[in-house]
Design an enzyme around this catalytic site. Structure first.
Site, short mmCIF file in Angstrom:
data_model
loop_
_atom_site.label_atom_id
_atom_site.label_comp_id
_atom_site.label_asym_id
_atom_site.label_seq_id
_atom_site.Cartn_x
_atom_site.Cartn_y
_atom_site.Cartn_z
N VAL A 105 23.55 -24.03 -25.42
CA VAL A 105 24.97 -24.36 -25.39
C VAL A 105 25.29 -24.82 -23.97
O VAL A 105 24.86 -24.19 -23.00
CB VAL A 105 25.84 -23.13 -25.75
CG1 VAL A 105 27.32 -23.50 -25.68
CG2 VAL A 105 25.49 -22.61 -27.13
N CYS A 106 26.00 -25.94 -23.87
CA CYS A 106 26.51 -26.39 -22.58
C CYS A 106 25.36 -26.56 -21.57
O CYS A 106 24.35 -27.19 -21.88
CB CYS A 106 27.57 -25.40 -22.11
SG CYS A 106 28.63 -25.94 -20.77
N THR A 107 25.49 -25.98 -20.39
CA THR A 107 24.48 -26.16 -19.34
C THR A 107 23.20 -25.39 -19.61
O THR A 107 22.24 -25.50 -18.83
CB THR A 107 25.05 -25.72 -17.98
OG1 THR A 107 25.49 -24.36 -18.08
CG2 THR A 107 26.22 -26.61 -17.57
#
Length: 310
Positions: A105-107
């Site tokens: 998720v995300c970074t």
């Protein structure tokens, strides 16, 4: 995936973790065999929001049906030259090489990149660090303006709340749209998209609209897509005439009728079953067809022009 293991890195964003965890926890409450675990390189991890989290430092035994998921963390933490340790990266690689699914998720995509799992694969991350991910991992195919991507059991999502979309997609792919719809309703989130994402499940792909009556009908079809659902009954459920429902449904879904939407859900579920070794006849009956003839026809029928993913 019987076990979902969240890999916690320093500076982890709480919603990156809590959103997907709630999806799989709710699925478990609804009777699916999910067990959630949390591992980290140290027993205490301080989140980006300042809340300390406890995690195991010993990894559980993983099988190919299990999921490893790396939530994102504060971007400045992700730029730390030390990054995740080699043992953690080895675990990510080994699970994927053993046939398992690895997600971020995300970074969190940065950890997958350092493990070599993004090389030659489509991936995404938070829009603010997409350029940085592409520069750090030039062999990765960074896709912009999408909520999530899937490529050979490597699943990546964009920023923060998109982790919920990713988790719902995995539940829908594994168990069908009915369960994903029930999970979404239990969490009081909309199973709809903002923007075009061709990798999304049909349940999500045709939800990028604001017609509440059509969403209610889609909720019913999602939950009972294997059953006969006459148009008049669907219209009565929505509180409109059959003609009005057909018109509004087509306008909201770029040309689909309620029946066509139901057939799309059946086809997607059947394709999943076929990909896991089911016969054409067995897959057809599982999704509600009397035999395989209709399924064969649907597999060769294109979606209407203008439909997302057509």
């Amino acid at each position: 995936m019987s076990r979902v293991v969240f890999v916690l890195l320093p500076g982890v964003h709480l919603l990156d973790l809590a959103g997907p965890a709630q999806v799989f926890s709710t699925a478990a409450d609804l009777g699916r065999p999910y067990e959630l675990s949390y591992v980290a390189e140290q027993s205490q991890v301080v989140s980006a929001q300042g809340l300390p989290l406890l995690a195991a430092t010993e990894w559980p035994v993983l099988h190919r049906d299990d999921l490893l998921l790396v939530p994102g963390r504060r971007a400045s933490a992700g730029r730390d030259a030390s990054g995740p340790g080699e043992e953690l990266l080895r675990r990510l690689r080994a699970h994927h090489e053993g046939g398992g699914t690895v997600a971020s998720v995300c970074t969190g995509a940065e950890a997958l990149g350092r493990a070599g799992l993004l090389d030659g694969r489509r991936c995404t991350t938070h829009h603010e660090v997409q350029d940085e991910l592409a520069a750090r991992h030039p062999r990765a195919v960074v896709v912009r303006d999408v909520l999530f991507t899937t490529d050979e059991r490597v699943v990546t999502s964009a920023g923060i709340a998109s982790g919920i979309d990713l988790a719902l997609h995995l539940v829908a792919a594994r168990h069908g749209p009915a369960l994903a719809a029930r999970v979404a309703r239990d969490m009081v989130v909309h199973t709809r998209r903002n923007g075009h994402e061709p990798q999304a499940s049909a349940m999500l792909r045709h939800r990028a609209h604001l017609d509440d009556a059509v969403h209610r009908v889609q909720d019913l079809i999602d939950e009972r897509f294997t059953e006969p659902l006459p148009l008049e009954a669907l219209a009565s459920y929505a509180g409109v005439s059959a003609r009005t429902l057909t018109r509004r449904f087509g306008r909201a879904t770029h040309g689909l009728s309620p029946l066509r939407y139901q057939q799309t859900l059946r086809l997607e579920r059947a394709e999943h079953l076929l990909g896991h070794g089911a016969t054409m006849e067995a897959a057809a009956r599982e999704v509600g067809f009397e035999d395989a003839r209709m399924l064969r026809r649907l597999r060769h029928r294109p979606e209407p022009a203008g439909t997302p993913g057509a």
